[in-house]
Design a protein around this motif. Structure first.
Motif, PDB file in Angstrom:
ATOM      1  N   LEU A 142     -24.100  -7.823 -10.457  1.00  0.00           N
ATOM      2  CA  LEU A 142     -22.766  -7.684 -11.016  1.00  0.00           C
ATOM      3  C   LEU A 142     -22.835  -7.602 -12.531  1.00  0.00           C
ATOM      4  N   PRO A 143     -21.984  -6.732 -13.110  1.00  0.00           N
ATOM      5  CA  PRO A 143     -21.956  -6.685 -14.561  1.00  0.00           C
ATOM      6  C   PRO A 143     -21.193  -7.870 -15.121  1.00  0.00           C
ATOM      7  N   HIS A 144     -21.816  -8.641 -15.982  1.00  0.00           N
ATOM      8  CA  HIS A 144     -21.154  -9.791 -16.602  1.00  0.00           C
ATOM      9  C   HIS A 144     -21.198  -9.588 -18.109  1.00  0.00           C
ATOM     10  N   GLU A 145     -20.259  -8.900 -18.624  1.00  0.00           N
ATOM     11  CA  GLU A 145     -20.238  -8.651 -20.050  1.00  0.00           C
ATOM     12  C   GLU A 145     -18.983  -9.227 -20.664  1.00  0.00           C
ATOM     13  N   GLY A 146     -18.330 -10.125 -19.895  1.00  0.00           N
ATOM     14  CA  GLY A 146     -17.184 -10.799 -20.442  1.00  0.00           C
ATOM     15  C   GLY A 146     -15.895 -10.036 -20.302  1.00  0.00           C
ATOM     16  N   GLY A 147     -15.962  -8.727 -19.981  1.00  0.00           N
ATOM     17  CA  GLY A 147     -14.752  -7.935 -19.854  1.00  0.00           C
ATOM     18  C   GLY A 147     -14.340  -7.801 -18.419  1.00  0.00           C
ATOM     19  N   GLU A 148     -13.150  -7.299 -18.196  1.00  0.00           N
ATOM     20  CA  GLU A 148     -12.632  -7.086 -16.858  1.00  0.00           C
ATOM     21  C   GLU A 148     -13.010  -5.699 -16.371  1.00  0.00           C
ATOM     22  N   GLU A 149     -13.322  -5.621 -15.092  1.00  0.00           N
ATOM     23  CA  GLU A 149     -13.614  -4.325 -14.477  1.00  0.00           C
ATOM     24  C   GLU A 149     -12.297  -3.661 -14.113  1.00  0.00           C
ATOM     25  N   GLU A 150     -12.075  -2.489 -14.628  1.00  0.00           N
ATOM     26  CA  GLU A 150     -10.818  -1.798 -14.390  1.00  0.00           C
ATOM     27  C   GLU A 150     -10.798  -1.211 -12.975  1.00  0.00           C
ATOM     28  N   SER A 151      -9.783  -1.538 -12.221  1.00  0.00           N
ATOM     29  CA  SER A 151      -9.680  -1.040 -10.852  1.00  0.00           C
ATOM     30  C   SER A 151      -9.170   0.398 -10.842  1.00  0.00           C
ATOM     31  N   SER A 152      -9.735   1.203  -9.975  1.00  0.00           N
ATOM     32  CA  SER A 152      -9.297   2.593  -9.839  1.00  0.00           C
ATOM     33  C   SER A 152      -8.681   2.842  -8.476  1.00  0.00           C
ATOM     34  N   VAL A 153      -8.153   1.762  -7.834  1.00  0.00           N
ATOM     35  CA  VAL A 153      -7.613   1.896  -6.490  1.00  0.00           C
ATOM     36  C   VAL A 153      -6.376   2.778  -6.463  1.00  0.00           C
ATOM     37  N   HIS A 154      -5.691   2.925  -7.624  1.00  0.00           N
ATOM     38  CA  HIS A 154      -4.483   3.755  -7.646  1.00  0.00           C
ATOM     39  C   HIS A 154      -4.799   5.196  -7.304  1.00  0.00           C
ATOM     40  N   TYR A 155      -6.034   5.647  -7.596  1.00  0.00           N
ATOM     41  CA  TYR A 155      -6.406   7.018  -7.240  1.00  0.00           C
ATOM     42  C   TYR A 155      -6.408   7.216  -5.729  1.00  0.00           C
ATOM     43  N   ALA A 156      -6.780   6.183  -4.982  1.00  0.00           N
ATOM     44  CA  ALA A 156      -6.784   6.277  -3.512  1.00  0.00           C
ATOM     45  C   ALA A 156      -5.373   6.525  -2.989  1.00  0.00           C
ATOM     46  N   PHE A 157      -4.383   5.805  -3.545  1.00  0.00           N
ATOM     47  CA  PHE A 157      -3.004   6.006  -3.106  1.00  0.00           C
ATOM     48  C   PHE A 157      -2.506   7.405  -3.463  1.00  0.00           C
ATOM     49  N   TRP A 158      -2.849   7.884  -4.643  1.00  0.00           N
ATOM     50  CA  TRP A 158      -2.388   9.217  -5.038  1.00  0.00           C
ATOM     51  C   TRP A 158      -3.051  10.308  -4.201  1.00  0.00           C
ATOM     52  N   ILE A 159      -4.323  10.111  -3.845  1.00  0.00           N
ATOM     53  CA  ILE A 159      -4.995  11.077  -2.973  1.00  0.00           C
ATOM     54  C   ILE A 159      -4.343  11.106  -1.594  1.00  0.00           C
ATOM     55  N   MET A 160      -4.020   9.921  -1.040  1.00  0.00           N
ATOM     56  CA  MET A 160      -3.360   9.864   0.266  1.00  0.00           C
ATOM     57  C   MET A 160      -1.969  10.496   0.220  1.00  0.00           C
ATOM     58  N   ALA A 161      -1.272  10.330  -0.914  1.00  0.00           N
ATOM     59  CA  ALA A 161       0.046  10.957  -1.064  1.00  0.00           C
ATOM     60  C   ALA A 161      -0.073  12.470  -1.043  1.00  0.00           C
ATOM     61  N   LEU A 162      -1.101  12.992  -1.711  1.00  0.00           N
ATOM     62  CA  LEU A 162      -1.306  14.449  -1.725  1.00  0.00           C
ATOM     63  C   LEU A 162      -1.734  14.967  -0.356  1.00  0.00           C
ATOM     64  N   ILE A 163      -2.584  14.200   0.336  1.00  0.00           N
ATOM     65  CA  ILE A 163      -3.024  14.613   1.668  1.00  0.00           C
ATOM     66  C   ILE A 163      -1.847  14.662   2.636  1.00  0.00           C
ATOM     67  N   ASN A 164      -0.908  13.739   2.492  1.00  0.00           N
ATOM     68  CA  ASN A 164       0.242  13.688   3.392  1.00  0.00           C
ATOM     69  C   ASN A 164       1.302  14.745   3.065  1.00  0.00           C
ATOM     70  N   LEU A 165       1.290  15.276   1.839  1.00  0.00           N
ATOM     71  CA  LEU A 165       2.345  16.198   1.401  1.00  0.00           C
ATOM     72  C   LEU A 165       2.483  17.454   2.260  1.00  0.00           C
ATOM     73  N   PRO A 166       1.398  18.038   2.786  1.00  0.00           N
ATOM     74  CA  PRO A 166       1.580  19.208   3.663  1.00  0.00           C
ATOM     75  C   PRO A 166       2.380  18.925   4.938  1.00  0.00           C
ATOM     76  N   VAL A 167       2.474  17.657   5.346  1.00  0.00           N
ATOM     77  CA  VAL A 167       3.188  17.333   6.584  1.00  0.00           C
ATOM     78  C   VAL A 167       4.685  17.628   6.463  1.00  0.00           C
ATOM     79  N   PRO A 168       5.408  17.091   5.446  1.00  0.00           N
ATOM     80  CA  PRO A 168       6.825  17.468   5.329  1.00  0.00           C
ATOM     81  C   PRO A 168       7.029  18.957   5.083  1.00  0.00           C
ATOM     82  N   ILE A 169       6.073  19.593   4.396  1.00  0.00           N
ATOM     83  CA  ILE A 169       6.180  21.047   4.195  1.00  0.00           C
ATOM     84  C   ILE A 169       6.097  21.773   5.531  1.00  0.00           C
TER      85      ILE A 169
END
Length: 455
Positions: A142-169
């Motif tokens: 694990l990296p221990h450099e005193g800083g916080e690891e920035e989470s990128s989980v929001h990209y997963a939600f945005w990808i799922m939103a885009l994948i689902n978009l063809p369905v209503p279309i």
């Protein structure tokens, strides 16, 4: 999950016409994409809870409408299409965690101790129900450099939103092809008019002057099923078929939810004591088996009646859990049994849906009852089994599965008995109707004969 149940319960109200059903599907699928896009922007728990509640309502409505429309359109041939629908549901449940996996942090935020990291690692795998990453990060990596690891989980939600978009279309395009959008009239023939199988099942169900208003016979949502006008004069067997069919799915979908939720916990606990990384694959193997089983069931539905598949699957699930109990120390059989359990449980829901709707002459009410019962079982059984595991130990996980599976099989036997009673009732009603019509026919013929003689 509670809002999902509410959506499933009230979703049937939109099935009265094809326009209302497709419009509800369009709005619900679009809402899901919007909700997934805004979830990363929710900065407090209350906003997140509201977003998840709205998403659950939309998902419940989609679940009910999709099943009802397939049953209404294809009727006796609906078993194959229901298997295909639930194959894609299982496929989505299998693939979506794999999409999110690269964006999930192994460490969370900030610095952790070794024990803290291991605990987070354990709960992450238990909740995600997906294979863990190829690397197994320990405290030394694990990296221990005193800083916080920035989470990128929001990209997963945005990808799922885009994948689902063809369905209503796609739903909007279907509404256009079915000439259901007044401002955009279509000159091409309607898709359902080209579907020979659908037209064959719907023949005689609609008058020639009915345009765009595909009435779905039966009741609307689950609450309208309980209205006195709809229940008057129906036999006890009609109600028991609904109740027992719902209870069978309450048990079997409860097993699915509990097994997927706690097989990881069972794997890492004694006597199995599997490594966390190895146990992390159990839930994914289970969902992969469910997906493969539903794909296989599409072919089996062409050759076997739903009631035969139900009998085979329920018996197979009981035998599999019994073998898991016998070989409770074998890690190899845990993986084999998980695969078999997923295969046997995979097609019970679509088979039960096709079976009960066929018994009840496609009234539509059974679909709403079954969908709601299945969702309720998945929610309740996870809570029940989880609390028992916490107090009695990991071995109770398999004991709970065995008891639930046997209860489901007993309820299914009761369903078969009430099916026979309902068939006898319908036969007796038909005979009585024929006996009433016969004297009237003779009387009419006598009158016609007398008129000829007098003339």
């Amino acid at each position: 999950m509670f809002c999902l149940l509410i959506g499933s319960s009230v979703g049937g109200v939109f099935k009265r016409t094809l326009f209302s059903a497709l419009a509800a599907l369009f709005v619900s699928t679009l809402i899901i994409s919007v909700i997934f896009a805004i979830i990363p922007l929710c900065n407090n728990v209350l906003l997140l809870a509201v977003a998840m509640a709205v998403s659950g309502l939309a998902m419940g409505i989609i679940d009910t409408i999709a099943n009802i429309q397939l049953v209404t359109i294809y009727q006796k041939d609906s078993a194959v299409f229901l298997q295909a629908l639930h194959f894609f549901i299982g496929f989505g449940a299998l693939v979506s965690p794999l999409i999110a996996d690269p964006f999930l942090s192994e460490t969370g935020c900030g610095n952790h101790t070794g024990n803290g990291t291991e605990t987070m690692h354990h709960f992450r795998n238990m909740l995600r129900n997906s294979p863990i990453a190829e690397h197994n990060i320990t405290q030394s990596h694990l990296p221990h450099e005193g800083g916080e690891e920035e989470s990128s989980v929001h990209y997963a939600f945005w990808i799922m939103a885009l994948i689902n978009l063809p369905v209503p279309i796609a739903v909007l395009f279907l509404m256009y092809r079915e000439q259901l959008i007044p401002c955009c009239p279509s000159t091409t023939p309607r898709l359902l008019d080209k579907d020979e199988l659908a037209m064959e099942n719907q023949q005689g169900a609609e008058g020639p002057d009915v345009e765009h208003e595909h009435e779905a016979g039966g009741h609307g949502d689950i609450f309208s099923c309980c209205q006195n006008d709809n229940l008057r004069g129906l036999p006890v067997s009609f109600f028991m078929i609904h109740i027992l069919g719902g209870m069978v799915l309450f048990m079997t979908d409860g097993i699915v939810g509990a097994y997927a939720g706690f097989v990881y916990t069972y794997g890492v606990a004694p006597p199995m004591s599997l490594p966390h990384k190895t146990a992390g694959y159990l839930a994914s193997i289970f969902w992969a088996a469910i997906t493969a089983g539903r794909l296989l069931s599409i072919l089996l539905s062409y050759h076997f009646q739903p009631v035969r598949l139900l009998m085979f699957n329920l018996a197979g699930a009981i035998v599999t859990v019994l073998m898991l109990l016998i070989f409770y120390t074998s890690s190899i059989f845990l993986f084999v049994g998980t695969c078999l359990c997923g295969l046997f449980l995979s097609s019970i829901f679509p088979c039960m849906l096709a079976y009960t709707e066929d018994i009840l002459d496609y009234r539509g009410c059974a679909t709403t009852v079954l969908v709601t019962s299945a969702g309720m079982g998945e929610m309740v059984m996870q809570v029940l089994v989880g609390s028992i595991i916490q107090t009695k130990g990991s071995y109770s996980f398999l004991l709970c599965g065995m008891i639930i599976a046997c209860a489901g099989f007993i309820l299914f036997i009761g369903l078969l008995l009430f099916h026979q009673m309902h068939r006898n009732y319908l036969t007796g009603t038909a005979k009585t109707s024929a006996m009433v019509q016969e004297p009237a026919t003779k009387e009419s013929k006598t009158e016609q004969k007398e008129e000829k003689e007098s003339s």
